[in-house]
Design a protein around this motif. Structure first.
Motif, PDB file in Angstrom:
ATOM      1  N   LEU A 141      50.189  25.876 -92.348  1.00  0.00           N
ATOM      2  CA  LEU A 141      49.070  24.942 -92.489  1.00  0.00           C
ATOM      3  C   LEU A 141      48.127  24.924 -91.294  1.00  0.00           C
ATOM      4  O   LEU A 141      46.995  24.454 -91.428  1.00  0.00           O
ATOM      5  CB  LEU A 141      49.596  23.525 -92.754  1.00  0.00           C
ATOM      6  N   THR A 142      48.547  25.380 -90.137  1.00  0.00           N
ATOM      7  CA  THR A 142      47.662  25.379 -88.963  1.00  0.00           C
ATOM      8  C   THR A 142      46.738  26.591 -89.039  1.00  0.00           C
ATOM      9  O   THR A 142      47.034  27.589 -89.699  1.00  0.00           O
ATOM     10  CB  THR A 142      48.477  25.419 -87.657  1.00  0.00           C
ATOM     11  N   PRO A 143      45.635  26.508 -88.327  1.00  0.00           N
ATOM     12  CA  PRO A 143      44.739  27.679 -88.304  1.00  0.00           C
ATOM     13  C   PRO A 143      45.462  28.889 -87.707  1.00  0.00           C
ATOM     14  O   PRO A 143      46.430  28.765 -86.963  1.00  0.00           O
ATOM     15  CB  PRO A 143      43.581  27.240 -87.412  1.00  0.00           C
ATOM     16  N   LEU A 144      44.985  30.092 -88.048  1.00  0.00           N
ATOM     17  CA  LEU A 144      45.641  31.334 -87.655  1.00  0.00           C
ATOM     18  C   LEU A 144      45.831  31.468 -86.150  1.00  0.00           C
ATOM     19  O   LEU A 144      46.848  31.981 -85.699  1.00  0.00           O
ATOM     20  CB  LEU A 144      44.818  32.527 -88.171  1.00  0.00           C
ATOM     21  N   LYS A 145      44.894  30.979 -85.362  1.00  0.00           N
ATOM     22  CA  LYS A 145      45.012  31.136 -83.904  1.00  0.00           C
ATOM     23  C   LYS A 145      46.078  30.221 -83.319  1.00  0.00           C
ATOM     24  O   LYS A 145      46.626  30.497 -82.276  1.00  0.00           O
ATOM     25  CB  LYS A 145      43.661  30.905 -83.228  1.00  0.00           C
ATOM     26  N   ASP A 146      46.418  29.100 -83.983  1.00  0.00           N
ATOM     27  CA  ASP A 146      47.394  28.159 -83.427  1.00  0.00           C
ATOM     28  C   ASP A 146      48.840  28.425 -83.890  1.00  0.00           C
ATOM     29  O   ASP A 146      49.773  28.010 -83.225  1.00  0.00           O
ATOM     30  CB  ASP A 146      47.014  26.725 -83.824  1.00  0.00           C
ATOM     31  N   ASN A 147      49.035  29.084 -85.012  1.00  0.00           N
ATOM     32  CA  ASN A 147      50.422  29.289 -85.440  1.00  0.00           C
ATOM     33  C   ASN A 147      51.056  30.429 -84.636  1.00  0.00           C
ATOM     34  O   ASN A 147      50.438  31.450 -84.402  1.00  0.00           O
ATOM     35  CB  ASN A 147      50.543  29.492 -86.947  1.00  0.00           C
ATOM     36  N   PHE A 148      52.240  30.208 -84.178  1.00  0.00           N
ATOM     37  CA  PHE A 148      52.922  31.155 -83.284  1.00  0.00           C
ATOM     38  C   PHE A 148      53.824  32.129 -84.023  1.00  0.00           C
ATOM     39  O   PHE A 148      54.304  33.079 -83.448  1.00  0.00           O
ATOM     40  CB  PHE A 148      53.712  30.414 -82.190  1.00  0.00           C
ATOM     41  N   ASP A 149      54.106  31.867 -85.323  1.00  0.00           N
ATOM     42  CA  ASP A 149      54.967  32.750 -86.109  1.00  0.00           C
ATOM     43  C   ASP A 149      54.378  32.858 -87.517  1.00  0.00           C
ATOM     44  O   ASP A 149      54.773  32.130 -88.420  1.00  0.00           O
ATOM     45  CB  ASP A 149      56.391  32.185 -86.151  1.00  0.00           C
TER      46      ASP A 149
END
Length: 180
Positions: free
Chosen positions: A81-89
């Motif tokens: 659900l987070t934007p692509l730059k914020d998700n770590f996995d």
């Protein structure tokens, strides 16, 4: 004191001595068993063994399963659900799979260590059960010996009194029958 009473007292003394010997032998046989039952070996757990017990206890509980499910759900939701730059996995969740594999690889031997120790405790319990059964068997055997001794003595007394009665009957018969 006549001869019969002396014989009776002597036979009772012998019988009491035999019973006392049986009781002493039973007590000596049971000393080791009672000592093992009253003073079982103490469990001296190392720090690692205590940790493995706690990990096994928690790892096999509903609290672990529910909390693990919640953590995985939060992980997946956050990374989808987070934007692509914020998700770590991102989607195939490679990092999550790596962490799950590491947890499983570490948790399995720790749980096995705890299970091995529980198995050892179960073995000790079964040995104690065996000792209790052995103690009961010794007590029953001693009771049988006592009963046999008492029965043997009673049969002997009955036989002797029957022999005396027979002698009395014979003497009465001699007095009654006419002499020819």
């Amino acid at each position: 004191m006549n001869k019969d009473s002396k014989t009776l007292l002597h036979s009772e003394t012998i019988q009491l001595a035999k019973l006392q010997k049986i009781v002493e032998q039973t007590i000596n046989d049971e000393k080791l068993i009672i000592n093992n039952l009253l003073h079982p070996p103490e469990d001296v757990l190392t720090k690692g063994q205590k940790i493995s017990d706690k990990v096994a206890t928690f790892g096999g509980s509903w609290a672990f399963i529910i909390s693990f499910f919640v953590i995985l759900a939060v992980w997946i939701l956050f990374n989808t659900l987070t934007p692509l730059k914020d998700n770590f996995d991102p989607y195939p969740f490679i990092l999550m799979n790596l962490i799950l594999s590491c947890i499983a690889a570490l948790q399995a031997p720790i749980i096995m260590m705890s299970q091995n120790r529980v198995e050892e405790k179960d073995r000790m319990r079964s040995e104690n059960d065996y000792l209790i059964n052995l103690k009961s068997e010794l007590a029953i055997r001693a009771l049988h010996e006592k009963m046999d001794l008492l029965l043997e003595e009673q049969i002997k007394v009955l036989f002797e009194s029957q022999a005396k009665q027979l002698d009395i009957l014979k003497s009465i018969e001699r007095k009654i029958t006419p002499k020819v």
